[in-house]
Write a protein that holds these residues in place. Structure first.
Motif, PDB file in Angstrom:
ATOM      1  N   THR A  90     -52.586  33.884 -17.225  1.00 21.27           N
ATOM      2  CA  THR A  90     -52.290  32.762 -16.807  1.00 21.27           C
ATOM      3  C   THR A  90     -53.239  31.838 -16.241  1.00 21.27           C
ATOM      4  N   PRO A 121     -52.346  30.283  -8.738  1.00 15.49           N
ATOM      5  CA  PRO A 121     -52.865  31.187  -7.853  1.00 15.49           C
ATOM      6  C   PRO A 121     -51.592  32.201  -7.297  1.00 15.49           C
ATOM      7  N   PRO A 166     -51.106  36.230 -10.862  1.00 14.85           N
ATOM      8  CA  PRO A 166     -52.377  35.641 -11.118  1.00 14.85           C
ATOM      9  C   PRO A 166     -53.084  36.484 -11.973  1.00 14.85           C
ATOM     10  N   ASP A 167     -53.960  35.839 -13.125  1.00 16.70           N
ATOM     11  CA  ASP A 167     -54.979  36.385 -13.681  1.00 16.70           C
ATOM     12  C   ASP A 167     -54.315  37.622 -14.498  1.00 16.70           C
TER      13      ASP A 167
END
Length: 127
Positions: free
Chosen positions: A47, A51, A72-73
């Motif tokens: 992504t 956040p 997120p991530d």
């Protein structure tokens, strides 16, 4: 006996030429494979600037129902297809800036963790 001897010599020469040709074909095939970069659809994604995660929607439009969320991530995001289609030459040779512009202009269908949904391309980042 000379006819048989000549035939053996000819067969050995043909086998040697075939072996060299096969070796060259393998070498050139591997060199060609290494020269190409991944297409948008073979690239791993995470992504981008998300956040709170990314909502996967049921259609390629804002306001469509949410079918899942990519945290997120997250890793392991698979790009299935985008609208409009990618220009592979621009993707391959345009560099990171061209790839970012291509993603920013599209909605894409992705799969993540067993779910399929649509996200804005600007929420995806090539790894």
């Amino acid at each position: 006996m000379t006819g048989l001897h000549s035939l053996k010599r000819l067969i050995l020469r043909l086998l040697a030429v075939a072996a060299v040709g096969a070796g060259l074909a393998v070498a050139f095939g591997q060199a060609g494979a290494r020269a190409q970069t991944l297409s948008p659809y073979d690239t791993a994604y995470t992504t981008f600037k998300a956040p709170d995660g990314v909502a996967m929607r049921s259609a390629m439009q804002d306001g469509a129902s949410v079918v899942g969320t990519i945290p997120p991530d997250a890793t392991g995001i698979v790009l299935r297809w985008c609208r409009p289609e990618f220009n592979f030459g621009d993707w391959q040779f345009g560099g990171a800036r061209a790839q970012r512009q291509a993603l920013d202009a599209r909605w894409c269908e992705v799969s993540y963790n067993g779910k399929v949904g649509n996200v804005q391309g600007r929420m995806l980042a090539p790894k």
